[in-house]
Design an enzyme around this catalytic site. Structure first.
Site, mmCIF file in Angstrom:
data_model
loop_
_atom_site.group_PDB
_atom_site.id
_atom_site.type_symbol
_atom_site.label_atom_id
_atom_site.label_comp_id
_atom_site.label_asym_id
_atom_site.label_seq_id
_atom_site.Cartn_x
_atom_site.Cartn_y
_atom_site.Cartn_z
ATOM 1 C CB THR A 14 -0.938 0.061 1.226
ATOM 2 O OG1 THR A 14 -0.230 -0.410 2.370
ATOM 3 C CG2 THR A 14 -2.161 -0.789 1.018
ATOM 4 C CE LYS A 107 6.959 0.302 12.269
ATOM 5 N NZ LYS A 107 6.412 0.493 10.936
ATOM 6 C CD GLU A 131 8.993 13.089 9.057
ATOM 7 O OE1 GLU A 131 8.596 12.571 10.116
ATOM 8 O OE2 GLU A 131 9.684 14.129 9.008
ATOM 9 N N GLY A 136 3.872 7.770 10.787
ATOM 10 C CA GLY A 136 3.290 7.911 9.444
ATOM 11 C C GLY A 136 3.389 9.299 8.862
ATOM 12 N N GLY A 189 -8.949 -4.618 10.075
ATOM 13 C CA GLY A 189 -7.647 -4.445 9.448
ATOM 14 C C GLY A 189 -6.710 -3.526 10.212
ATOM 15 C CD GLU A 192 0.012 -6.885 10.542
ATOM 16 O OE1 GLU A 192 -0.153 -7.875 9.811
ATOM 17 O OE2 GLU A 192 0.273 -5.745 10.107
ATOM 18 C CG ASP A 203 4.953 -0.484 15.577
ATOM 19 O OD1 ASP A 203 5.576 -0.577 14.503
ATOM 20 O OD2 ASP A 203 4.197 0.464 15.845
ATOM 21 C CE LYS A 207 5.631 3.041 14.310
ATOM 22 N NZ LYS A 207 4.178 2.821 14.491
ATOM 23 N N GLY A 304 -1.458 4.034 7.339
ATOM 24 C CA GLY A 304 -2.255 4.190 6.131
ATOM 25 C C GLY A 304 -1.341 4.475 4.963
#
Lengths: 441, 441
Positions: A14, A107, A131, A136, A189, A192, A203, A207, A304
């Site tokens: 995506t 990341k 970035e 995001g 969605g 996961e 995660d 970051k 996204g």
């Protein structure tokens, strides 16, 4: 106008396809802003034939991302494959060692190999921009690396994982259990099939490791992060937080003090009036406390395809304009090793929820154990089963016990842990205590 | 390491002296980030001897800021004098025409002469940076000009004046009148002795003009802005807003649609749940709606010496690294004239507060006038004097009248104005109607 900037994209999920779409849609504005066009020259992905809603036939195709990274016909390598080892790592290294700038959203790769990759970029005199790797579409990397360079930063913290924030928001709003909200997030969605990486806080930790380096000029050190996930948060905790004027968020927090740099990821009580407490659903937010800027908060979409692609395109535009910066804000050789502050030395307030045996002397015993460690209580709430707030519906409850919620004034992690251990040893506590750190403005 | 970047600062008020302090404090970090030191070479101010808490003896002194701007011994001219004409204008022009980059915090100057100054900067191939001109320490210029270049922006809006936001926050929290809160703001140094420029919305308009240009690629056009101040907001309005789930903020709003670009500054009802509604006191906030990023909000200190100096230093660091961008994101020759959308064509919901004569038929008459213009009502609240919400303490009330609050569904400015004129002509309304536009997410 100068020659176009020719890019090669590895990874056409995506984010990759959205990047191509944005570059098309904003071709004129980008050329005007950068003084040159940005064009896709070549791509690589797992499948050449998959339907992505865009045609990739106009680009040169590479089966092997590493071969694409080494291609002399591209001016920038864009890595959107993911993974902290294997082809992503190999391809990024190959591009940098060729003297080709890199833009990546990865990341995990940077949390693990950031310092080494920054060194390679600097040696080649090229950009390594990321970035899209944190929050995001929220331009937090540019803000820390460029806009706030006049500031000594004391703390950077934020909601960096949309999955967790969605689940906590839903649990609070609907009074649903963690499991029910996780299942809902999976259906939509937002989570996961194997959600461990998100809900376990890992995660967020990746970051945070990048933000810490940028904020404090230290080497990226994800290993040093204390990580707790949201699995143990109950609707009882969320209701108690609301009653006490707080909300519970999974935060990544990095602070600097005389004792070193603290990096931690855990469910956190934040005062309801703070900007960060207002952030609901999959939205991300990052707050920075600095000496010249008491608090700056950025709120926006943390995931996204299009939002992440927006960050990738911003990075590409910087490169098209000729900008080359040290990836972590200062040359990698000047990044200091992280002076790791031990979690046991953490200072702050705590929310403690206990299931206390329902017998005379228990409350006094608990108070004594707190006092022994010099811990003062800001509030203590004890309600019997069926009480309005802490009553009723929690499956983890044990018969013959009473829920007690304590809010402490600032103490240390070591002291609160010792006090709880003593209470458990005394036999006052019938299930593992719930401990949630409080983060104040 | 390259030669130091030698700067000349004209204007040594709080921002000027804070800039010198930040450059001192962050000297090492700046040199590491930029690959060269940033040093103050020369200064100019009204008084050479005034006590500023810092020593300026180590810098070359200029009585005349224009002479400083022309001095070949500086690499950047920093304009912190203010004023849209006179020495500030002359000095900035002189520096740019010499080929010396400029950093300025002067929104009035840029709102009036932005396009001309951008042209001069581009002709000389040098930077004209002005992060400090909008929202103080909040990096909104960099975000629009660099980070969001991959986006088509639909709307940019924000709280851009701390004085107004402080007054509205205090009026709401304490139920105090506008006059009392203004006096308090003046006592605390949040409002000038002559507050017209802030409370009348003109300061917000200057800032909005710059944001509009950056967001839409249009020429700066402050003249085209519809401006209303906060002087007519009453505690009654704030209470009614709260009851209806809104807060009232002075917003600058720029939107783009088929009919053109709307630029407006006025008190605005914002839904209580939006990030912008949560912003209290002197804090600023800017929100951006774009196609790839549905909403991005930046919240932080909009004024104050150090916060504004942080923006100046960020701009200087970009110049030290060699960055040169078109000041408004694209070459001035490619900025299109602003396609000015008439305020009468504005579409949105409205809050209307009326003092209606207390006689049979008045309510029906008002409803009829609304219906004639095709205006649907989302809610209508009529309470008699002494009622809980709209009762009692407003000195503007007229005996024999009843306060009525209406919330309309989306209509046009022209229609609501015509409906209100008709009601006034009918003799139903005993004082000028209060009209506040609603801004939705």
């Amino acid at each position: 106008m100068a020659d176009p900037l020719r890019i090669g994209i590895a990874g056409l999920g995506t984010v990759g396809t959205s990047t191509i779409r944005l570059l098309d849609r904003r071709a004129n504005a980008l050329a005007a802003s950068c003084g040159r066009a940005i064009t896709v020259a070549a791509v690589s992905a797992r499948s050449r034939s998959r339907d992505r809603g865009i045609s990739i036939e106009r680009y040169r195709w590479f089966d092997d991302p590493v071969a694409l990274a080494r291609d002399p016909g591209i001016d920038v390598f864009v890595e959107l494959m993911g993974g902290d080892e294997g082809p992503a790592h190999e391809a990024v290294r190959a591009a940098l060692d060729m003297g080709t700038p890199v833009v990546t959203a990865n990341k995990a790769l940077l949390a693990r190999h950031g310092v080494d990759l920054a060194r390679r970029a600097e040696k080649a005199g090229v950009a390594l921009n990321f970035e899209a790797a944190v929050a995001g579409g929220v331009p937090i990397i540019k803000t820390l690396r460029e806009a706030l360079v006049g500031n000594n930063i004391d703390r950077v913290y934020g909601i960096l994982n949309g999955t967790c924030n969605y689940i906590l928001t839903r649990m609070e709003a609907e009074g649903l259990s963690f499991g029910a909200c996780l299942a809902e997030a999976q259906r939509l969605g937002y989570a996961e099939a194997d959600p461990t990486f998100d809900i376990g806080g890992f995660d967020t930790a990746h970051k945070l490791a990048l933000l810490t380096s940028l904020a404090f000029g230290t080497q990226v050190d994800a290993e040093a992060i204390h990580v707790e996930g949201i699995e143990r948060i109950t609707t009882e905790d969320l209701a108690a937080a609301a009653e006490l004027g707080y909300r519970i968020k999974l935060l990544g927090v990095a602070t600097r003090s005389e004792s070193g740099v603290e990096q931690r990821v855990h469910p956190t009580m934040v005062p309801r009036s703070t900007p960060i407490a207002q952030v609901d659903g999959v939205t991300n937010a990052v707050a920075i406390d600095a000496d010249a800027i008491p608090e700056l908060t950025l709120v926006g979409p943390g995931a996204g395809g299009e939002a992440t692609a927006s960050a990738v395109v911003g990075d590409l535009a910087d490169i098209a304009r000729g900008q080359v910066m040290a990836p972590f804000g200062r040359p990698s050789g000047e990044l200091t090793p992280l002076p790791h502050a031990a979690m046991q030395a953490h200072k702050g307030g705590y929310y403690v929820r206990l299931s206390v045996v329902d017998r005379p002397g228990a409350a006094a015993g608990i108070a004594t154990r707190m006092a022994e460690r010099g811990i003062s209580l800001e509030s203590i709430v004890q309600k019997h089963r069926g009480g309005r707030v802490y009553g009723g519906d929690d499956p983890s409850k044990v018969a013959g016990s009473v829920p007690v919620v304590l809010i402490t004034y600032a103490t240390t992690e070591a002291h609160i842990r010792l006090a709880l251990e003593a209470m458990v040893a005394d036999g006052y506590i019938v299930e593992p205590p719930q401990l949630i750190r409080i983060e104040r403005e």
